[in-house]
Design an enzyme around this catalytic site. Structure first.
Site, short mmCIF file in Angstrom:
data_model
loop_
_atom_site.label_atom_id
_atom_site.label_comp_id
_atom_site.label_asym_id
_atom_site.label_seq_id
_atom_site.Cartn_x
_atom_site.Cartn_y
_atom_site.Cartn_z
N SER A 45 -37.88 -3.92 -31.50
CA SER A 45 -37.24 -2.62 -31.28
C SER A 45 -38.04 -1.44 -31.82
O SER A 45 -37.64 -0.30 -31.61
CB SER A 45 -35.84 -2.63 -31.92
OG SER A 45 -35.06 -3.68 -31.40
N ALA A 46 -39.13 -1.71 -32.55
CA ALA A 46 -40.04 -0.67 -33.05
C ALA A 46 -39.35 0.32 -33.99
O ALA A 46 -39.67 1.50 -33.99
CB ALA A 46 -40.70 0.07 -31.88
N HIS A 49 -36.10 0.73 -40.25
CA HIS A 49 -34.70 0.82 -40.62
C HIS A 49 -34.50 1.61 -41.91
O HIS A 49 -35.35 1.58 -42.81
CB HIS A 49 -34.11 -0.59 -40.81
CG HIS A 49 -33.99 -1.37 -39.55
ND1 HIS A 49 -32.92 -1.22 -38.68
CD2 HIS A 49 -34.80 -2.30 -38.98
CE1 HIS A 49 -33.08 -2.04 -37.65
NE2 HIS A 49 -34.21 -2.70 -37.81
N VAL A 172 -54.42 -23.35 -36.03
CA VAL A 172 -54.40 -24.32 -37.12
C VAL A 172 -53.74 -25.61 -36.64
O VAL A 172 -52.58 -25.60 -36.21
CB VAL A 172 -53.64 -23.75 -38.34
CG1 VAL A 172 -53.54 -24.80 -39.45
CG2 VAL A 172 -54.33 -22.49 -38.86
N ILE A 336 -39.57 -13.68 -41.44
CA ILE A 336 -39.65 -12.22 -41.46
C ILE A 336 -39.08 -11.67 -40.16
O ILE A 336 -39.80 -11.26 -39.26
CB ILE A 336 -41.11 -11.74 -41.69
CG1 ILE A 336 -41.73 -12.48 -42.87
CG2 ILE A 336 -41.12 -10.24 -41.92
CD1 ILE A 336 -41.02 -12.27 -44.19
N SER A 338 -35.94 -8.97 -38.50
CA SER A 338 -35.49 -7.63 -38.84
C SER A 338 -34.77 -7.65 -40.20
O SER A 338 -33.92 -8.53 -40.42
CB SER A 338 -34.54 -7.11 -37.75
OG SER A 338 -34.04 -5.85 -38.08
N SER A 342 -39.93 -2.92 -40.85
CA SER A 342 -39.65 -1.86 -41.82
C SER A 342 -40.16 -2.23 -43.21
O SER A 342 -40.64 -1.38 -43.96
CB SER A 342 -38.15 -1.60 -41.89
OG SER A 342 -37.57 -1.52 -40.61
N CYS A 443 -53.73 1.48 -11.71
CA CYS A 443 -54.89 1.41 -12.60
C CYS A 443 -55.37 -0.02 -12.85
O CYS A 443 -56.52 -0.22 -13.28
CB CYS A 443 -54.59 2.09 -13.93
SG CYS A 443 -53.27 1.32 -14.90
#
Length: 486
Positions: A45-46, A49, A172, A336, A338, A342, A443
């Site tokens: 969601s970029a 928070h 790995v 890790i 949300s 942040s 493009c």
């Protein structure tokens, strides 16, 4: 022999690489994909928070609050897009207003500044398109939006400038634990290293279990999104809009991006497939239905694409950031989800503190350079600046992507600037051709030509994104007697 090997080049791995590059260490960053930022960092969601949501006392709460405060400094040093636009959590009934009160109290306990509870009318004065059914909500002024893959790319570039080595396409396969070091067995070579930092995202459990009997599990949680055209963006919504949270997450949200688009999503679905990034009819239909709770007139007709990402849901329900108890010198940075983006700059600090207790003779570099100059963004320049660039390099005068006004010179720089962009989508992540309304329809062929020329390969060897995603497979003689690429 490397001092430290970081497994995984997402936002957390690249932040840790940059933080470690401040010290006199021989550092390797390995990534199984052919580019950085291709996991959860690419599809989320970029949002930065505010920090009111995480349960007090957890690592999520502690590191979200600290990470949010670090973004101004980081974005300035690395010249990446970041805006503090604030956020709302909306309530449509008394039960949800009770949740809003709980979030406010939780935010106060987490030390989050600049929060307030507003009425529905007060929210609609700031956001005209919010549903008439909203009766109130929480306003967090410190929340923001960022370009996550641009950030990971910038972190990688700055790390490499400060001595970090990057190996892509390096998966790995196994790890051999020796008395005072590790041998990492990959698809390409064996890597000897004294310490390992596991930032492998949804595969972090697999990496951990190669060296430790203290197992945890990571469940992929899929979230799907709509991307609406720039005609929507901040014209429709100015802030991050959350719904009252549930056990599965923060609900379907509306988010203006740093580039002017509008994201709508995600849903939340636990799945077994760690590569399950396909969108689904049911998932996208669910998002449309539930998002109407925030606004009844979301212009889905302006949708230009959909996508899905995977969040790393840990069995511990909190970040896992610690040295393994039965594998000394092996640090897990796992689960890790949300607010991982942040918290990421604070996670890096936290890992360094752990590492200092393992390697007590760390020495700071005398000449660490925290500054990374961003590439030229031609469309943002004044006319006289554009003319000067065109006189200096005629490739600035050739617009390749008309939707985003991206020049040939910018694409060439993306190919040749570390970390090198070698696929169509890698260039898209760096400088955005193909991110506009036509999604590369115009493009795309030109980008293939430029990649082939600059990399000195045939057009048939150019990849869209992942390995084996060749765009062209040969030639056909069909059609008016002429040859066409197929």
């Amino acid at each position: 022999m490397y001092d430290v090997t970081i497994v995984g080049a997402g936002i957390v791995g690249t932040f840790i690489a940059r933080e470690l590059s401040k010290y006199n260490l021989n550092i390797l960053l390995v990534e199984k994909e052919n580019d950085v930022s291709k996991g959860a960092t690419r599809a989320n969601s970029a949002i930065v928070h505010g920090g009111y949501d995480a349960k007090p006392g957890t690592l999520m709460a502690k590191l979200n609050a600290r990470g949010n405060a670090l973004f101004d400094k980081v974005s300035k040093e690395l010249e990446i897009p970041f805006e503090r636009i604030g956020s709302f959590v909306l309530a449509t009934n008394k039960e949800e207003m009770d949740t809003i009160d709980e979030l406010y109290d939780r935010g106060m306990e987490n030390g989050i500044p600049s929060m307030e509870i507003l009425t529905g009318d007060e929210i609609r004065e700031m956001e005209k398109n919010i549903s008439k059914n909203v009766i109130g909500g929480l306003h967090a002024k410190t929340a923001g939006i960022v370009g996550p893959w641009e950030l990971a790319i910038a972190l990688t570039e700055n790390s490499m400038e400060n001595g970090v080595e990057l190996k892509l396409n390096t998966e790995v396969k196994d790890i051999e634990k020796n008395e005072d070091n590790y041998k990492i067995k990959t698809n390409n070579e064996d890597i000897d290293t004294k310490y390992i930092i596991n930032c492998a995202g949804i595969y972090a459990d697999k990496i951990n279990n190669m060296v430790s009997k203290n197992a945890f599990t990571i469940t992929p949680r899929r979230g799907e999104y709509y991307v609406l055209d720039k005609d929507c963006g901040v014209e429709f919504i100015n802030k991050v809009i959350f719904q009252s949270p549930t056990k599965l997450g923060k609900g379907v949200l509306l988010v203006p991006t740093v580039h002017g688009n509008l994201l709508v999503g995600p849903n939340a679905e636990n799945i077994d497939d760690k590569e399950g990034t396909q969108t689904t009819y049911d998932g996208l239909r669910f998002i449309k239905q539930i998002s109407n709770k925030s606004s009844e007139n979301i212009p889905f007709r302006e949708n230009i694409r959909t996508f899905a990402g995977l969040r790393a849901q840990a069995s511990t329900n909190d970040f896992i950031i610690e040295e393994s108890r039965d594998a000394k010198g092996f640090i897990n940075v796992a689960g890790i989800k949300s607010p991982g983006l942040s918290a990421s700059p604070a996670i890096a600090e936290y890992v360094i503190d752990i590492f200092k207790n393992i390697k007590k003779d760390l020495e700071l570099k005398e000449k660490f350079n925290p500054i990374r100059k961003s590439p030229i963004v031609f469309m943002n320049l004044e006319d006289d600046e554009k003319n000067k660039l065109i006189k200096k390099d005629e490739k600035y005068g050739r617009i390749i992507c008309r939707c985003e006004m991206i020049t040939e010179a910018e694409i060439v720089e993306a190919i040749n600037r570390a970390p090198q962009a070698r696929t169509v989508d890698a260039i898209k992540r760096k400088v955005r051709p193909g991110a506009g309304r036509c999604q590369g329809g115009f493009c795309g062929p030109r980008i293939v030509e430029i990649l082939a020329r600059e990399l000195n390969i045939s057009p048939e060897e150019v990849l869209k994104d992942n390995n084996n995603s060749n765009i062209l497979v040969g030639k056909t003689d069909k059609g008016n007697g002429g040859n066409m690429d197929a």
